[in-house]
Write a protein that holds these residues in place. Structure first.
Motif, PDB file in Angstrom:
ATOM      1  N   PRO A   1      65.386 -18.573 101.459  1.00  0.00           N
ATOM      2  CA  PRO A   1      65.376 -19.944 100.946  1.00  0.00           C
ATOM      3  C   PRO A   1      65.140 -19.951  99.432  1.00  0.00           C
ATOM      4  CG  PRO A   1      63.279 -19.440 101.999  1.00  0.00           C
ATOM      5  CD  PRO A   1      64.185 -18.278 102.280  1.00  0.00           C
ATOM      6  N   ALA A   2      65.392 -21.076  98.817  1.00  0.00           N
ATOM      7  CA  ALA A   2      65.129 -21.211  97.381  1.00  0.00           C
ATOM      8  C   ALA A   2      63.622 -21.271  97.154  1.00  0.00           C
ATOM      9  CB  ALA A   2      65.797 -22.466  96.854  1.00  0.00           C
ATOM     10  N   PHE A   3      63.168 -20.593  96.112  1.00  0.00           N
ATOM     11  CA  PHE A   3      61.760 -20.594  95.743  1.00  0.00           C
ATOM     12  C   PHE A   3      61.595 -21.209  94.367  1.00  0.00           C
ATOM     13  CE2 PHE A   3      62.168 -16.751  98.486  1.00  0.00           C
ATOM     14  CZ  PHE A   3      61.340 -17.162  99.526  1.00  0.00           C
ATOM     15  N   LEU A   4      60.419 -21.765  94.127  1.00  0.00           N
ATOM     16  CA  LEU A   4      60.111 -22.340  92.829  1.00  0.00           C
ATOM     17  C   LEU A   4      60.268 -21.275  91.739  1.00  0.00           C
ATOM     18  CD1 LEU A   4      59.011 -24.914  91.419  1.00  0.00           C
ATOM     19  CD2 LEU A   4      56.731 -23.905  91.603  1.00  0.00           C
ATOM     20  N   GLY A   5      61.005 -21.592  90.707  1.00  0.00           N
ATOM     21  CA  GLY A   5      61.179 -20.650  89.607  1.00  0.00           C
ATOM     22  C   GLY A   5      62.386 -19.744  89.737  1.00  0.00           C
ATOM     23  N   ASP A   6      63.145 -19.872  90.819  1.00  0.00           N
ATOM     24  CA  ASP A   6      64.354 -19.056  90.972  1.00  0.00           C
ATOM     25  C   ASP A   6      65.397 -19.434  89.926  1.00  0.00           C
ATOM     26  OD1 ASP A   6      63.368 -17.664  93.104  1.00  0.00           O
ATOM     27  OD2 ASP A   6      64.773 -18.442  94.587  1.00  0.00           O
ATOM     28  N   ASP A   7      65.997 -18.435  89.341  1.00  0.00           N
ATOM     29  CA  ASP A   7      67.133 -18.619  88.425  1.00  0.00           C
ATOM     30  C   ASP A   7      68.136 -17.519  88.745  1.00  0.00           C
ATOM     31  OD1 ASP A   7      68.765 -19.498  86.393  1.00  0.00           O
ATOM     32  OD2 ASP A   7      67.638 -18.512  84.796  1.00  0.00           O
ATOM     33  N   LEU A   8      68.608 -17.523  89.982  1.00  0.00           N
ATOM     34  CA  LEU A   8      69.351 -16.397  90.525  1.00  0.00           C
ATOM     35  C   LEU A   8      70.781 -16.329  90.013  1.00  0.00           C
ATOM     36  CD1 LEU A   8      68.174 -16.563  94.268  1.00  0.00           C
ATOM     37  CD2 LEU A   8      67.139 -15.332  92.341  1.00  0.00           C
ATOM     38  N   ASP A   9      71.194 -15.111  89.714  1.00  0.00           N
ATOM     39  CA  ASP A   9      72.568 -14.815  89.318  1.00  0.00           C
ATOM     40  C   ASP A   9      73.327 -14.392  90.576  1.00  0.00           C
ATOM     41  OD1 ASP A   9      74.959 -13.891  88.348  1.00  0.00           O
ATOM     42  OD2 ASP A   9      74.102 -12.310  87.087  1.00  0.00           O
TER      43      ASP A   9
ATOM     44  N   ALA B   1      48.102 -13.596  96.401  1.00  0.00           N
ATOM     45  CA  ALA B   1      48.886 -12.630  97.165  1.00  0.00           C
ATOM     46  C   ALA B   1      48.064 -11.900  98.217  1.00  0.00           C
ATOM     47  CB  ALA B   1      49.509 -11.607  96.215  1.00  0.00           C
ATOM     48  N   HIS B   2      46.758 -12.078  98.206  1.00  0.00           N
ATOM     49  CA  HIS B   2      45.878 -11.323  99.103  1.00  0.00           C
ATOM     50  C   HIS B   2      46.073 -11.758 100.558  1.00  0.00           C
ATOM     51  CE1 HIS B   2      42.150  -9.639 100.784  1.00  0.00           C
ATOM     52  NE2 HIS B   2      42.196  -8.805  99.755  1.00  0.00           N
ATOM     53  N   PRO B   3      45.983 -10.814 101.506  1.00  0.00           N
ATOM     54  CA  PRO B   3      46.116 -11.175 102.929  1.00  0.00           C
ATOM     55  C   PRO B   3      45.164 -12.274 103.376  1.00  0.00           C
ATOM     56  CG  PRO B   3      46.211  -8.786 102.668  1.00  0.00           C
ATOM     57  CD  PRO B   3      45.860  -9.349 101.322  1.00  0.00           C
ATOM     58  N   ASP B   4      43.967 -12.357 102.761  1.00  0.00           N
ATOM     59  CA  ASP B   4      43.006 -13.392 103.151  1.00  0.00           C
ATOM     60  C   ASP B   4      43.537 -14.793 102.887  1.00  0.00           C
ATOM     61  OD1 ASP B   4      41.312 -11.387 103.893  1.00  0.00           O
ATOM     62  OD2 ASP B   4      39.853 -11.677 102.261  1.00  0.00           O
ATOM     63  N   ALA B   5      44.448 -14.911 101.921  1.00  0.00           N
ATOM     64  CA  ALA B   5      45.017 -16.217 101.590  1.00  0.00           C
ATOM     65  C   ALA B   5      46.324 -16.465 102.338  1.00  0.00           C
ATOM     66  CB  ALA B   5      45.251 -16.322 100.081  1.00  0.00           C
ATOM     67  N   ASN B   6      46.751 -15.494 103.144  1.00  0.00           N
ATOM     68  CA  ASN B   6      48.064 -15.584 103.796  1.00  0.00           C
ATOM     69  C   ASN B   6      48.016 -15.163 105.265  1.00  0.00           C
ATOM     70  OD1 ASN B   6      50.028 -16.149 101.383  1.00  0.00           O
ATOM     71  ND2 ASN B   6      48.658 -14.538 100.640  1.00  0.00           N
TER      72      ASN B   6
ATOM     73  N   LEU C   1      54.518 -15.201 101.702  1.00  0.00           N
ATOM     74  CA  LEU C   1      53.849 -14.740 100.492  1.00  0.00           C
ATOM     75  C   LEU C   1      54.447 -15.372  99.243  1.00  0.00           C
ATOM     76  CD1 LEU C   1      53.364 -10.931 101.255  1.00  0.00           C
ATOM     77  CD2 LEU C   1      51.576 -12.653 101.036  1.00  0.00           C
ATOM     78  N   GLN C   2      55.769 -15.442  99.181  1.00  0.00           N
ATOM     79  CA  GLN C   2      56.414 -15.982  97.980  1.00  0.00           C
ATOM     80  C   GLN C   2      56.076 -17.454  97.806  1.00  0.00           C
ATOM     81  OE1 GLN C   2      57.842 -14.025  95.810  1.00  0.00           O
ATOM     82  NE2 GLN C   2      58.233 -15.731  94.426  1.00  0.00           N
ATOM     83  N   ARG C   3      56.010 -18.188  98.890  1.00  0.00           N
ATOM     84  CA  ARG C   3      55.642 -19.604  98.797  1.00  0.00           C
ATOM     85  C   ARG C   3      54.187 -19.755  98.367  1.00  0.00           C
ATOM     86  NH1 ARG C   3      58.999 -21.598 104.183  1.00  0.00           N
ATOM     87  NH2 ARG C   3      60.923 -22.154 103.053  1.00  0.00           N
ATOM     88  N   SER C   4      53.336 -18.835  98.810  1.00  0.00           N
ATOM     89  CA  SER C   4      51.933 -18.869  98.410  1.00  0.00           C
ATOM     90  C   SER C   4      51.785 -18.675  96.906  1.00  0.00           C
ATOM     91  CB  SER C   4      51.157 -17.780  99.156  1.00  0.00           C
ATOM     92  OG  SER C   4      49.788 -17.779  98.794  1.00  0.00           O
ATOM     93  N   LEU C   5      52.735 -17.946  96.300  1.00  0.00           N
ATOM     94  CA  LEU C   5      52.676 -17.659  94.872  1.00  0.00           C
ATOM     95  C   LEU C   5      53.261 -18.774  94.005  1.00  0.00           C
ATOM     96  CD1 LEU C   5      53.727 -13.877  94.958  1.00  0.00           C
ATOM     97  CD2 LEU C   5      51.429 -14.801  94.562  1.00  0.00           C
ATOM     98  N   SER C   6      53.543 -19.914  94.587  1.00  0.00           N
ATOM     99  CA  SER C   6      54.151 -21.015  93.828  1.00  0.00           C
ATOM    100  C   SER C   6      53.221 -21.527  92.730  1.00  0.00           C
ATOM    101  CB  SER C   6      54.532 -22.167  94.765  1.00  0.00           C
ATOM    102  OG  SER C   6      53.374 -22.697  95.401  1.00  0.00           O
ATOM    103  N   THR C   7      51.899 -21.346  92.895  1.00  0.00           N
ATOM    104  CA  THR C   7      50.944 -21.787  91.875  1.00  0.00           C
ATOM    105  C   THR C   7      50.402 -20.617  91.057  1.00  0.00           C
ATOM    106  OG1 THR C   7      49.136 -21.684  93.494  1.00  0.00           O
ATOM    107  CG2 THR C   7      50.251 -23.806  93.224  1.00  0.00           C
ATOM    108  N   ASP C   8      51.033 -19.461  91.174  1.00  0.00           N
ATOM    109  CA  ASP C   8      50.613 -18.262  90.454  1.00  0.00           C
ATOM    110  C   ASP C   8      50.751 -18.478  88.943  1.00  0.00           C
ATOM    111  OD1 ASP C   8      50.106 -15.710  89.539  1.00  0.00           O
ATOM    112  OD2 ASP C   8      51.551 -14.727  90.855  1.00  0.00           O
TER     113      ASP C   8
END
Length: 437
Positions: free
Chosen positions: A180-188, A352-357, A398-405
């Motif tokens: 799926p599309a993720f926040l910040g994607d600028d895919l070629d 990214a830690h397992p405790d948060a995911n 995990l990638q969705r969890s990193l949306s506020t990274d």
């Protein structure tokens, strides 16, 4: 657990591969396009260089991994220093027989190259002087150098806009879908996706390039190269004996990666189980590749304390900001002197830690890359992220969890792909045979 042959081998396929390379594979060897060369710098002194060379040859000769086994090599294998990754699309008007013969030819060639041999018995110099050699020859005199070759099948191999080209749509894993599309994607789009992928890793860059170059030639008339990526300087580890490397931001990367000896974590998080759907993927895994551009010049102007807050670790020792050493578990309840969390809530380590995911883990095998400079004169560089997981949903979570990274301000995801990586091939068989049984 390792990638070497185990007691449990995949079932024998209905059709075993022919010994050697098929006639179409040989045509590819003769007519395939050339590849880029890599130069290796010379040492400072002849005597020192000779001594280092002998030591390296001994080490390289001891690092030959078998292509055949329960799992494909290149997943839990000790991470090598260099990568050549390639994505392929099947050619128009190819059929099921073309696909099977390509996988047979690739498996045969891979089984030889991983042992430090040419792609065929005649190789670079043993054939007719009036015909192009079977092997391109740039790896002549080089050891196996820990070469591993790993194959994957993309979603479009099973079904694309043309439909079910190879009669395998019904065997497509339900979870093998375009990410799926993720926040910040600028895919070629030109650097994403692909019907097939090959991951070649080695401790000598020329050995890795040689592998992809020759497998591309063998594919002539059946598959074409869609895109490829060179990588250097591993950004993870898969054995306790390996030191934790650093990425291009200067931080240790992959401290908490799953290790090859952690059978329980591998079974839980990496290997597809026999009870998973579909059954032909048992013993395999799912590979996600993400080309992540790093805004190097911008990062280099950030204060050290801010860099550490963004990552969540000390830049020198690699310890979490909550204290301890590199391998100390982060304490997310710890506070700084001002009462704020010692590990910021927007830090990469925390998110990214397992405790948060919900305990989710993945196995990482990423590499640094530098592709020259862009039109603004800045480094075109970053991380070529590779991860293996039992289900693609692990990566998506995990990638969705990193949306506020906080690190998102300094990176851009510019390429992407996902592939089903079948189990290892039984000796005398070929990779993916169970799909066609």
């Amino acid at each position: 657990m390792t990638d070497s042959p185990g007691e449990d081998q995949v079932a024998e396929p209905v059709e075993a591969p022919r010994p050697g390379v098929s006639r179409r594979g040989l045509l590819g060897l003769a007519l395939g396009a050339g590849a880029a060369g890599l130069a290796i710098g010379a040492g400072a002194g002849a005597a020192t260089a000779a001594a280092v060379g002998r030591a390296q040859q001994a080490q390289d000769a001891a690092s030959a991994y078998d292509f055949f086994g329960t799992h494909q090599a290149g997943i839990t294998t000790p991470v090598q220093d260099h990568l050549h990754f390639a994505s392929f699309d099947m050619m128009a008007r190819t059929d099921r027989e073309d696909l099977v013969s390509l996988l047979q030819d690739w498996s045969y060639a891979a089984s030889r190259m991983t042992q430090g041999l040419d792609v065929s018995a005649t190789g670079a110099i043993g054939g007719s002087p009036e015909a192009p050699p079977d092997d391109t020859g740039e790896a002549q005199g080089l050891a196996a150098s820990g070469l591993t070759i790993t194959f994957g099948f993309g979603p479009t191999l099973f079904e694309n806009d043309e439909g079910d080209r190879y009669g395998i749509a019904a065997q497509r894993p339900p979870q093998l879908q375009k990410l799926p599309a993720f926040l910040g994607d600028d895919l070629d789009p030109e650097h994403s996706g692909g019907d097939l992928c090959i991951q070649a890793c080695a401790d000598d860059p020329q050995v890795a390039v040689h592998a992809i170059r020759n497998l591309s030639r063998i594919a002539f008339g059946r598959a074409r190269l869609r895109w490829s990526q060179l990588g250097f300087g591993r950004t993870s580890r898969t054995t306790a004996a390996q030191s934790t490397p650093r990425n291009l931001f200067g931080f240790k990367d992959g401290t908490a990666n799953i290790l090859a000896t952690d059978d329980a974590a591998l079974d839980e998080s990496v290997w597809v189980a026999a009870s998973d759907d579909p059954s032909w993927m048992a013993g395999g895994s799912y590979l996600v590749a993400r080309k992540i551009a790093m805004l190097i010049e911008t990062w280099d102007r950030v204060r050290l304390t801010e860099q550490e807050a963004i990552v969540g670790r000390d830049k020198g020792a690699g310890a979490p900001l909550s204290g301890g050493d590199e391998f100390t578990e982060p304490d997310f309840d710890a506070t700084a002197k001002d009462g704020t969390p010692a590990i910021p809530v927007t830090s990469h380590v925390r998110l990214a830690h397992p405790d948060a995911n919900k305990g989710i883990q993945i196995l990482r095998r990423g590499y640094n890359f530098v592709d020259g400079n862009n039109e603004l004169g800045r480094l075109d560089a970053g991380l070529f992220f590779l991860s293996y997981q039992r289900s693609p949903e692990q990566f998506v979570t995990l990638q969705r969890s990193l949306s506020t990274d906080a690190m998102n301000e300094y990176i851009r995801h510019v390429g992407s792909g996902i592939w089903a990586v079948p189990a290892g091939a039984a000796e005398g068989s070929y990779v993916g045979a169970a799909l066609f049984a």
